[in-house]
Design an enzyme around this catalytic site. Sequence first.
Site, short mmCIF file in Angstrom:
data_model
loop_
_atom_site.label_atom_id
_atom_site.label_comp_id
_atom_site.label_asym_id
_atom_site.label_seq_id
_atom_site.Cartn_x
_atom_site.Cartn_y
_atom_site.Cartn_z
N SER A 22 0.86 -1.18 0.00
CA SER A 22 0.00 0.00 0.00
C SER A 22 0.89 1.23 0.00
CB SER A 22 -0.87 0.01 1.25
OG SER A 22 -1.33 1.34 1.50
N MET A 51 -9.22 7.89 0.00
CA MET A 51 -10.05 8.29 1.14
C MET A 51 -10.65 9.67 0.90
SD MET A 51 -7.56 7.08 4.23
CE MET A 51 -6.67 5.52 4.14
N MET A 82 -12.22 4.04 -0.23
CA MET A 82 -12.86 4.27 1.08
C MET A 82 -13.58 5.60 0.97
SD MET A 82 -9.63 2.87 3.26
CE MET A 82 -8.58 3.11 1.83
N MET A 151 -11.13 -5.84 5.91
CA MET A 151 -10.35 -4.86 6.68
C MET A 151 -10.03 -5.46 8.04
SD MET A 151 -9.68 -2.23 4.86
CE MET A 151 -8.72 -1.58 6.22
N GLY A 191 -4.59 -4.26 6.56
CA GLY A 191 -4.49 -3.53 7.83
C GLY A 191 -3.67 -4.28 8.86
N GLY A 192 -2.55 -3.69 9.25
CA GLY A 192 -1.73 -4.29 10.29
C GLY A 192 -1.02 -5.56 9.88
N GLY A 212 1.34 -1.79 4.24
CA GLY A 212 1.85 -0.43 4.08
C GLY A 212 3.07 -0.20 4.95
C1 DX5 Z 1 -6.23 1.52 5.81
C2 DX5 Z 1 -5.85 1.18 4.38
C3 DX5 Z 1 -4.76 0.17 4.34
C4 DX5 Z 1 -3.55 0.60 5.08
C5 DX5 Z 1 -2.59 -0.50 5.25
O1 DX5 Z 1 -7.28 2.38 5.84
O2 DX5 Z 1 -6.94 0.66 3.66
O3 DX5 Z 1 -4.47 -0.22 3.01
O4 DX5 Z 1 -2.92 1.67 4.46
O5 DX5 Z 1 -1.54 0.01 6.00
P1 DX5 Z 1 -0.83 -0.82 7.13
O6 DX5 Z 1 -0.27 -2.05 6.45
O7 DX5 Z 1 0.20 0.12 7.58
O8 DX5 Z 1 -1.86 -1.16 8.16
ZN ZN Z 2 -6.42 -0.40 1.64
#
Ligand code: DX5
Ligand code: ZN
Length: 235
Positions: A22, A51, A82, A151, A191-192, A212
């Site tokens: 990401s 976003m 999002m 998510m 996420g995470g 990410g």
């Molecule tokens: C969160 C995003 C994810 C996020 C992932 O709202 O949709 O794609 O950036 O980031 P990490 O891997 O840092 O949780």
């Molecule tokens: Zn994402």
Amino acid sequence: MSSPMGGSEMPAAGGVVKIAPSILNADFAHLADEVAAAEAAGADWIHVDVMDGHFVPNLTLGPPAVKALRRVTRLPLDVHLMIEAPERFAPAFVDAGADRVTVHQEAGPNLHRVVQGIRELGARPGVSLNPATPLELLDEILPYVDLVLIMTVNPGFGGQHYIPTSTAKIARLARTLRERGLTHVELEVDGGISPATAPEATAAGATVLVAGAAIFNDHGSIAENLAALRRAATR
Ligand code: DX5
Ligand code: ZN
């Protein structure tokens, strides 16, 4: 499906999990270099988090950024919207070169219409669920999507902690997809995700890991971080 650059979306060898960095955590001043490094390190897709400041409490980027990314990578662009009323903007992202466009189940009442619209425009539609949204709300849409994005944090920000109950949700979705003969549907987890959490997400049935902060950080190079995640995900 061919990307506008002519690259093809090959299945990962031997059913190995795909990794989709990401760019949310990348250095936006050097985005082309960051994406090139991820591509050279063996990333499978590039995940683009969009976003709108309404659906989630943060703002990121729009179709011009996707268009710019399209020029600098052959990897499939996996665009995660999002945003509220995704039907208003999904066509612009497909036009800009998105290979996959994923919308949230929670984002509006016209999910089937927006999913079909994305497919008609030539991209692969996906649907995403927030952590508190039950899987049952996907029952009717599953035959129409190519990807489900679970998510595993509340969307809006990178660098959050994986919500532990997500693993059971991933496993239940994987079972549903098998039982319904929908094994072509990618099960993406977002996420995470890190070398610490990737093993359980993958063991539960994830086929694509978004990451990410685990890829773009100050602790290691993009290549080192991607290799560490791949080792963790495939051991
Ligand atoms: C969160 C995003 C994810 C996020 C992932 O709202 O949709 O794609 O950036 O980031 P990490 O891997 O840092 O949780
Ligand atoms: Zn994402």
